[in-house]
Design an enzyme around this catalytic site. Structure first.
Site, short mmCIF file in Angstrom:
data_model
loop_
_atom_site.label_atom_id
_atom_site.label_comp_id
_atom_site.label_asym_id
_atom_site.label_seq_id
_atom_site.Cartn_x
_atom_site.Cartn_y
_atom_site.Cartn_z
N HIS A 48 0.83 -1.21 0.00
CA HIS A 48 0.00 0.00 0.00
C HIS A 48 0.85 1.25 0.00
O HIS A 48 2.07 1.20 0.18
CB HIS A 48 -0.95 0.00 1.21
CG HIS A 48 -0.25 0.00 2.53
ND1 HIS A 48 0.30 1.13 3.08
CD2 HIS A 48 0.00 -1.01 3.40
CE1 HIS A 48 0.85 0.83 4.26
NE2 HIS A 48 0.68 -0.47 4.46
N CYS A 64 3.06 -4.82 6.66
CA CYS A 64 2.81 -4.52 5.25
C CYS A 64 4.05 -3.94 4.57
O CYS A 64 5.01 -3.58 5.21
CB CYS A 64 1.65 -3.53 5.12
SG CYS A 64 0.06 -4.20 5.65
#
Length: 193
Positions: free
Chosen positions: A153, A169
């Site tokens: 992301h 992440c």
């Protein structure tokens, strides 16, 4: 001539002061690394182009390789016409880091975010939900992976890129996740090493 020397002296002193402020830049960040001067390997030497063949048997639907050590994301298109190399943020600690094969299962522009149960335990003061926007830790775009809670992301906090700063992440600059978002498909294969 005297003004030139004073101006040069001023510029030299300013440059020296800027250089000494580097340690202060990480004072309030989530960076949790040891002293960089004690490291043998430098990230810049690891940030280089790679061939896809050692990592993937084919490029069906394209391929994304994330190298945690060099903090780099590599993308190859299915027809090999596009190769991109992006700097990333990576998980804070080894226990938050997951490696292996996965794939893109969903693409979301303007993602919302909710902390995982483990994040809520570690950080009970965190909000339960953040909608799309500048306060959202997922930035402008997110590629959801087949692993629950793991994403590639964007981030609105550009200081995080190139650092150990995530809770698991892989983060990219918003401009670069938007570019990758345009290339990646649902089904793009992903390998984290």
């Amino acid at each position: 001539m005297k003004n030139d020397l004073s101006r040069r002296g001023f510029l030299a002193a300013t440059a020296a002061m800027i250089g000494t402020g580097a340690a202060a830049q990480t004072a309030n960040s989530t960076e949790m690394e040891s002293d960089i001067s004690s490291r043998v390997q430098r990230n810049i030497s690891s940030f280089r182009s790679l061939d896809w063949q050692p990592y993937f048997s084919n490029l069906n639907n394209g391929a994304i390789l994330v190298d945690i050590q060099s903090r780099a994301l590599h993308y190859w298109s299915e027809d090999q016409a596009i190769y991109k190399l992006f700097p990333t943020s990576v998980p804070l600690t080894d226990d938050l880091t997951r490696t292996g094969r996965t794939e893109v299962t969903r693409k979301v522009e303007g993602p919302s975010w909710a902390p995982t149960p483990a994040m809520r335990i570690r950080n009970p003061e965190w909000p339960e939900f953040i909608g799309p926007g500048p306060d959202n830790p997922l930035g402008s775009h997110a590629l959801y992976l087949s692993w629950q809670y793991y994403r590639i992301h964007g981030t609105h906090d550009t200081r995080k890129i190139g650092r150990r700063s995530s809770n698991g992440c892989i983060g990219l600059y918003n401009e670069q996740i938007a570019e990758l978002f345009g290339y990646a498909k649902v089904g793009t294969q992903v390998l984290l090493i």
